[in-house]
Design a protein around this motif. Structure first.
Motif, PDB file in Angstrom:
ATOM      1  N   GLN A  93      -2.334 -78.094 -12.929  1.00  0.00           N
ATOM      2  CA  GLN A  93      -3.798 -78.088 -13.046  1.00  0.00           C
ATOM      3  C   GLN A  93      -4.473 -78.469 -11.717  1.00  0.00           C
ATOM      4  O   GLN A  93      -5.689 -78.513 -11.643  1.00  0.00           O
ATOM      5  CB  GLN A  93      -4.281 -79.066 -14.125  1.00  0.00           C
ATOM      6  CG  GLN A  93      -4.133 -78.552 -15.539  1.00  0.00           C
ATOM      7  CD  GLN A  93      -2.716 -78.790 -16.069  1.00  0.00           C
ATOM      8  OE1 GLN A  93      -2.099 -79.799 -15.754  1.00  0.00           O
ATOM      9  NE2 GLN A  93      -2.202 -77.859 -16.840  1.00  0.00           N
ATOM     10  N   GLY A  94      -3.684 -78.757 -10.711  1.00  0.00           N
ATOM     11  CA  GLY A  94      -4.250 -79.144  -9.422  1.00  0.00           C
ATOM     12  C   GLY A  94      -4.915 -80.513  -9.464  1.00  0.00           C
ATOM     13  O   GLY A  94      -5.891 -80.771  -8.766  1.00  0.00           O
ATOM     14  N   LYS A  95      -4.347 -81.408 -10.287  1.00  0.00           N
ATOM     15  CA  LYS A  95      -4.907 -82.750 -10.430  1.00  0.00           C
ATOM     16  C   LYS A  95      -4.323 -83.667  -9.357  1.00  0.00           C
ATOM     17  O   LYS A  95      -3.125 -83.640  -9.085  1.00  0.00           O
ATOM     18  CB  LYS A  95      -4.585 -83.294 -11.828  1.00  0.00           C
ATOM     19  CG  LYS A  95      -5.271 -84.585 -12.157  1.00  0.00           C
ATOM     20  CD  LYS A  95      -5.062 -84.952 -13.613  1.00  0.00           C
ATOM     21  CE  LYS A  95      -4.180 -86.181 -13.635  1.00  0.00           C
ATOM     22  NZ  LYS A  95      -3.884 -86.649 -14.962  1.00  0.00           N
ATOM     23  N   LEU A  96      -5.215 -84.477  -8.781  1.00  0.00           N
ATOM     24  CA  LEU A  96      -4.803 -85.382  -7.707  1.00  0.00           C
ATOM     25  C   LEU A  96      -5.515 -86.721  -7.915  1.00  0.00           C
ATOM     26  O   LEU A  96      -6.747 -86.782  -7.939  1.00  0.00           O
ATOM     27  CB  LEU A  96      -5.196 -84.775  -6.357  1.00  0.00           C
ATOM     28  CG  LEU A  96      -4.768 -85.467  -5.088  1.00  0.00           C
ATOM     29  CD1 LEU A  96      -3.261 -85.670  -5.024  1.00  0.00           C
ATOM     30  CD2 LEU A  96      -5.231 -84.649  -3.886  1.00  0.00           C
ATOM     31  N   ASP A  97      -4.735 -87.787  -8.138  1.00  0.00           N
ATOM     32  CA  ASP A  97      -5.289 -89.134  -8.311  1.00  0.00           C
ATOM     33  C   ASP A  97      -5.128 -89.897  -7.004  1.00  0.00           C
ATOM     34  O   ASP A  97      -4.042 -89.927  -6.418  1.00  0.00           O
ATOM     35  CB  ASP A  97      -4.564 -89.885  -9.435  1.00  0.00           C
ATOM     36  CG  ASP A  97      -4.836 -89.272 -10.795  1.00  0.00           C
ATOM     37  OD1 ASP A  97      -5.986 -88.858 -11.031  1.00  0.00           O
ATOM     38  OD2 ASP A  97      -3.900 -89.195 -11.623  1.00  0.00           O
ATOM     39  N   ILE A 154     -18.651 -98.075   7.024  1.00  0.00           N
ATOM     40  CA  ILE A 154     -18.353 -99.420   7.492  1.00  0.00           C
ATOM     41  C   ILE A 154     -16.897 -99.498   7.939  1.00  0.00           C
ATOM     42  O   ILE A 154     -16.585-100.089   8.955  1.00  0.00           O
ATOM     43  CB  ILE A 154     -18.640-100.448   6.381  1.00  0.00           C
ATOM     44  CG1 ILE A 154     -20.133-100.431   6.053  1.00  0.00           C
ATOM     45  CG2 ILE A 154     -18.186-101.836   6.786  1.00  0.00           C
ATOM     46  CD1 ILE A 154     -20.501-101.210   4.831  1.00  0.00           C
ATOM     47  N   ALA A 155     -16.021 -98.882   7.156  1.00  0.00           N
ATOM     48  CA  ALA A 155     -14.592 -98.849   7.485  1.00  0.00           C
ATOM     49  C   ALA A 155     -13.997 -97.601   6.856  1.00  0.00           C
ATOM     50  O   ALA A 155     -14.569 -97.019   5.938  1.00  0.00           O
ATOM     51  CB  ALA A 155     -13.883-100.094   6.959  1.00  0.00           C
ATOM     52  N   SER A 156     -12.847 -97.205   7.366  1.00  0.00           N
ATOM     53  CA  SER A 156     -12.209 -95.987   6.878  1.00  0.00           C
ATOM     54  C   SER A 156     -10.700 -96.167   6.897  1.00  0.00           C
ATOM     55  O   SER A 156     -10.148 -96.834   7.771  1.00  0.00           O
ATOM     56  CB  SER A 156     -12.610 -94.809   7.772  1.00  0.00           C
ATOM     57  OG  SER A 156     -11.999 -93.631   7.328  1.00  0.00           O
ATOM     58  N   SER A 157     -10.056 -95.535   5.922  1.00  0.00           N
ATOM     59  CA  SER A 157      -8.594 -95.547   5.910  1.00  0.00           C
ATOM     60  C   SER A 157      -8.081 -94.549   6.944  1.00  0.00           C
ATOM     61  O   SER A 157      -8.838 -93.713   7.443  1.00  0.00           O
ATOM     62  CB  SER A 157      -8.078 -95.152   4.521  1.00  0.00           C
ATOM     63  OG  SER A 157      -8.348 -93.771   4.288  1.00  0.00           O
ATOM     64  N   LYS A 158      -6.813 -94.648   7.234  1.00  0.00           N
ATOM     65  CA  LYS A 158      -6.179 -93.611   8.038  1.00  0.00           C
ATOM     66  C   LYS A 158      -6.079 -92.364   7.173  1.00  0.00           C
ATOM     67  O   LYS A 158      -5.920 -92.451   5.962  1.00  0.00           O
ATOM     68  CB  LYS A 158      -4.783 -94.044   8.473  1.00  0.00           C
ATOM     69  CG  LYS A 158      -4.777 -95.183   9.441  1.00  0.00           C
ATOM     70  CD  LYS A 158      -3.354 -95.542   9.831  1.00  0.00           C
ATOM     71  CE  LYS A 158      -3.345 -96.707  10.807  1.00  0.00           C
ATOM     72  NZ  LYS A 158      -1.986 -97.117  11.180  1.00  0.00           N
ATOM     73  N   SER A 159      -6.180 -91.213   7.796  1.00  0.00           N
ATOM     74  CA  SER A 159      -6.006 -89.963   7.045  1.00  0.00           C
ATOM     75  C   SER A 159      -4.543 -89.802   6.677  1.00  0.00           C
ATOM     76  O   SER A 159      -3.656 -90.082   7.491  1.00  0.00           O
ATOM     77  CB  SER A 159      -6.453 -88.767   7.884  1.00  0.00           C
ATOM     78  OG  SER A 159      -7.841 -88.786   8.058  1.00  0.00           O
ATOM     79  N   ILE A 160      -4.312 -89.377   5.451  1.00  0.00           N
ATOM     80  CA  ILE A 160      -2.945 -89.055   5.046  1.00  0.00           C
ATOM     81  C   ILE A 160      -2.918 -87.585   4.642  1.00  0.00           C
ATOM     82  O   ILE A 160      -3.947 -86.989   4.338  1.00  0.00           O
ATOM     83  CB  ILE A 160      -2.448 -89.948   3.878  1.00  0.00           C
ATOM     84  CG1 ILE A 160      -3.248 -89.680   2.608  1.00  0.00           C
ATOM     85  CG2 ILE A 160      -2.476 -91.419   4.260  1.00  0.00           C
ATOM     86  CD1 ILE A 160      -2.602 -90.268   1.358  1.00  0.00           C
ATOM     87  N   THR A 161      -1.734 -87.018   4.656  1.00  0.00           N
ATOM     88  CA  THR A 161      -1.548 -85.630   4.240  1.00  0.00           C
ATOM     89  C   THR A 161      -0.677 -85.621   2.994  1.00  0.00           C
ATOM     90  O   THR A 161       0.332 -86.330   2.926  1.00  0.00           O
ATOM     91  CB  THR A 161      -0.869 -84.809   5.356  1.00  0.00           C
ATOM     92  OG1 THR A 161      -1.702 -84.873   6.522  1.00  0.00           O
ATOM     93  CG2 THR A 161      -0.677 -83.363   4.950  1.00  0.00           C
ATOM     94  N   VAL A 162      -1.103 -84.851   2.001  1.00  0.00           N
ATOM     95  CA  VAL A 162      -0.301 -84.654   0.788  1.00  0.00           C
ATOM     96  C   VAL A 162      -0.114 -83.152   0.587  1.00  0.00           C
ATOM     97  O   VAL A 162      -0.906 -82.342   1.075  1.00  0.00           O
ATOM     98  CB  VAL A 162      -0.952 -85.292  -0.459  1.00  0.00           C
ATOM     99  CG1 VAL A 162      -1.020 -86.798  -0.342  1.00  0.00           C
ATOM    100  CG2 VAL A 162      -2.323 -84.720  -0.734  1.00  0.00           C
ATOM    101  N   PHE A 163       0.964 -82.801  -0.135  1.00  0.00           N
ATOM    102  CA  PHE A 163       1.275 -81.399  -0.406  1.00  0.00           C
ATOM    103  C   PHE A 163       1.216 -81.187  -1.915  1.00  0.00           C
ATOM    104  O   PHE A 163       1.939 -81.837  -2.662  1.00  0.00           O
ATOM    105  CB  PHE A 163       2.668 -81.057   0.139  1.00  0.00           C
ATOM    106  CG  PHE A 163       2.793 -81.371   1.607  1.00  0.00           C
ATOM    107  CD1 PHE A 163       2.312 -80.493   2.565  1.00  0.00           C
ATOM    108  CD2 PHE A 163       3.386 -82.560   2.029  1.00  0.00           C
ATOM    109  CE1 PHE A 163       2.425 -80.794   3.912  1.00  0.00           C
ATOM    110  CE2 PHE A 163       3.492 -82.857   3.364  1.00  0.00           C
ATOM    111  CZ  PHE A 163       3.007 -81.978   4.321  1.00  0.00           C
ATOM    112  N   LEU A 164       0.344 -80.289  -2.336  1.00  0.00           N
ATOM    113  CA  LEU A 164       0.176 -80.019  -3.757  1.00  0.00           C
ATOM    114  C   LEU A 164       0.878 -78.710  -4.098  1.00  0.00           C
ATOM    115  O   LEU A 164       0.613 -77.683  -3.475  1.00  0.00           O
ATOM    116  CB  LEU A 164      -1.319 -79.936  -4.114  1.00  0.00           C
ATOM    117  CG  LEU A 164      -1.636 -79.748  -5.591  1.00  0.00           C
ATOM    118  CD1 LEU A 164      -1.137 -80.927  -6.419  1.00  0.00           C
ATOM    119  CD2 LEU A 164      -3.132 -79.567  -5.793  1.00  0.00           C
TER     120      LEU A 164
END
Length: 180
Positions: A93-97, A154-164
């Protein structure tokens, strides 16, 4: 009349500029112009002037309040806790949590914004948990931002890459719901 006004103002400025001088000298030049000075001049008539001494009680300058020390800006850190960087997710279903944490805990007027592939998703939420649906298969970059009430980062996480991975690739855009 103007001549006397000028003379009077010169007289007053002479008196104001020299508290010690209590004698003023007056003379008329060859053009009929009256002059005043605090220094004796040839042909000048001394005039006695009452000079009031300056006030000596109390401070001459009102002391200002000491400057308050500026509070140090809080350095927030945002970290994505789920999914992991370069994780492969299989969902037809292309769901991403997505979940994130921040240290220290954010103030009440702050919220979280999800960025998927450089595009903000959904609305700013008070909780750093997001659920995306109908995401296309392939590689995606995810970042979570801590923002103030105006949306300023104000602050940001590092970018991560995921593969769906999806068994059925459907055409359509991503939809997001935050806070759940």
């Amino acid at each position: 009349m103007n001549k006397w006004l000028i003379v009077l103002s010169l007289l007053m400025s002479s008196v104001a500029s020299s508290y010690a001088a209590d004698t003023i000298y007056q003379w008329v030049d060859e053009n009929g112009i009256t002059h005043f000075s605090d220094r004796p001049q040839q042909g000048a008539t001394p005039l006695k002037v009452e000079v009031t001494p300056p006030a000596t009680t109390g401070p001459l300058v009102t002391p200002r309040q000491p400057l308050k020390k500026q509070q140090k800006a809080i350095k927030y850190q945002v970290n994505i806790t789920s999914p992991n960087h370069e994780q492969t997710i299989r969902d037809n279903q292309g769901k991403l949590d997505i979940s994130a944490t921040t240290q220290p805990a954010p103030l009440n007027n702050m919220g979280f914004k999800l960025i998927l592939d450089g595009i903000p998703q959904g609305q700013i939420t008070p909780i750093a948990n997001f659920q995306l649906t109908n995401i296309d298969r392939g590689a995606h970059t995810i970042k979570v931002q801590l923002v103030d009430e105006s949306g300023k980062e104000i602050a940001s996480s590092k970018s991560i890459t995921v593969f769906l991975h999806r068994a059925n690739a459907s055409v359509g855009g991503a939809t997001a719901s935050g806070g759940g």
